[in-house]
Write an enzyme that holds these catalytic residues in place. Structure first.
Site, PDB file in Angstrom:
ATOM      1  N   HIS A 189     -20.627 -72.641   0.405  1.00 12.38           N
ATOM      2  CA  HIS A 189     -21.231 -72.319  -1.115  1.00 12.38           C
ATOM      3  C   HIS A 189     -22.244 -73.302  -1.161  1.00 12.38           C
ATOM      4  O   HIS A 189     -23.058 -72.850  -2.184  1.00 12.38           O
ATOM      5  CB  HIS A 189     -20.061 -72.383  -2.123  1.00 12.38           C
ATOM      6  N   ASP A 260     -19.814 -62.119   3.681  1.00  9.91           N
ATOM      7  CA  ASP A 260     -19.576 -63.294   2.377  1.00  9.91           C
ATOM      8  C   ASP A 260     -20.893 -63.048   1.652  1.00  9.91           C
ATOM      9  O   ASP A 260     -21.893 -62.471   1.781  1.00  9.91           O
ATOM     10  CB  ASP A 260     -19.540 -64.551   3.121  1.00  9.91           C
TER      11      ASP A 260
END
EC number: 3.2.1.52
Length: 357
Positions: A189, A260
């Protein structure tokens, strides 16, 4: 051409998110774009059970076939909806239970899968991005107790049990993060992640739980935003080597491949959002997530040209939820009462023993 509510339109290839607890007019317009296939919900989209059910109903009524609605609802520290839902244990706690008593661990994993899926389906959520079948090597900040265990055999057994519980409830499963995110410390992230191991080591360890689930009819896989330079310079989610040669051809996986989030830092080095999305689709993803960046989502929808093929469409259609219990029936259902009580008792015992991470 004016877009009409409830219009017939095949699912596209992009999953977007929403700003708050209600659907805004500009978001409705976005969800009617032919490229959109669904919506991922976050904690910010949840206020109450009643509000959530109204939101999912409104989304599902927009198009036919219905848009997919998904959420990260793994248990432990990754559970987007809390008040009004059963609290679920982290997968690492199920791993500890398994090591103490294999039969009890497998039974508990199946019950957790069923409970999670049943409650989400009752409020109109089609599927959760679960289970995590990464291995817990002890160093990953982002995976940690989201993983069942460090042993691929144990992870495979518990993953299979959890998936069976989800399937019994009527929910599809999404195994993540292929071919394995647990070895590296980096959080994708926030930063680029690189796993320098040889393919053979990854294949003999990290890929094994995925193979176990694929053998048992796994519905979908989410690849990792991780580079494995000994195999390919591109991260798995952008790599034809990983998605086509390894996952499709060597692992014989024929379900949906779901990227993702394209807004994660590990993906942003591959150009602007439309470029990243196109690269992921060309690599073999059936569905691409674009979250937490509405400007990027609109850029993707206006600039990406992609037609979802019949095989990809069929894979996505299979992700629609098939729940057996309505919300009004849930708390009076003996099976729900039994399993909710069992899972709650387990969590209480874990708290008392001080095993929570």
């Amino acid at each position: 051409m004016e877009k009409l509510l409830g219009q017939a339109m095949p699912l596209g290839c992009i999953m977007v998110d929403l700003e708050s607890t209600t659907l805004q007019p500009h978001e409705k317009e976005r969800l009617l774009d032919p490229l959109v296939a669904g919506v991922i919900l976050f904690s910010r989209n949840y206020e109450s059970i009643e509000q959530l059910q109204a939101l999912t109903t409104e989304i599902h009524q927009l198009r036919h076939p219905k848009l997919l609605i998904a959420v990260d609802h793994e248990g432990g520290r990754v559970q987007r909806f809390k008040e009004g839902f059963s609290m679920l244990p982290a997968m690492g706690q199920l791993g500890k239970c398994f090591r103490a008593n294999e039969k009890e661990g497998l039974e508990l994993a199946q019950q957790v899968g069923w409970l999670m899926a049943t409650e989400l389906l009752a409020v109109g959520v089609d599927f959760s991005f679960a289970p995590v079948v990464d291995l817990d090597y002890g160093d990953s900040r982002v995976i940690g107790d989201r993983a069942f265990d460090s042993d691929p055999v144990i992870v495979g057994k518990l993953g299979k049990a959890l998936v069976q519980g989800m399937r019994d409830a009527g929910m599809a499963s999404v195994a993540k993060h292929f071919p394995g995110h647990g070895y590296i410390q980096a959080d994708t992230h926030l930063e680029v992640a690189v796993d320098h191991r040889e393919f053979q080591e990854i294949a003999h360890k990290d890929i094994q739980p995925f193979l176990k689930l694929i053998e048992n009819g796994l519905d979908a896989v989410m690849p990792a935003h991780v580079r494995y330079p000994k195999v390919d310079d591109l991260p798995a989610g952008f790599s034809k080597v990983w998605l086509q040669e390894v996952l499709r051809q060597q692992c014989y996986f024929d379900g949906a491949i779901i990227s993702d989030d394209m807004s994660m830092h590990a993906a942003t080095e591959f150009g602007d959002a439309p470029t990243r999305v196109t690269a992921a689709l060309k690599a073999g993803c059936d569905l691409v997530l674009v979250c937490n960046d509405p400007v990027a989502a609109d850029e993707v929808l206006s600039q990406v040209t992609w037609e979802t093929g019949p095989l990809s469409h069929a894979r996505l259609i299979r992700l629609h939820g098939k729940g057996h219990l309505k919300l009004s029936q849930l708390h009076n259902n003996p099976l729900w009462q039994s399993r909710a009580s069992h899972v709650s008792h387990f969590l209480n015992s874990v708290n008392q023993q001080g095993l929570l991470v």
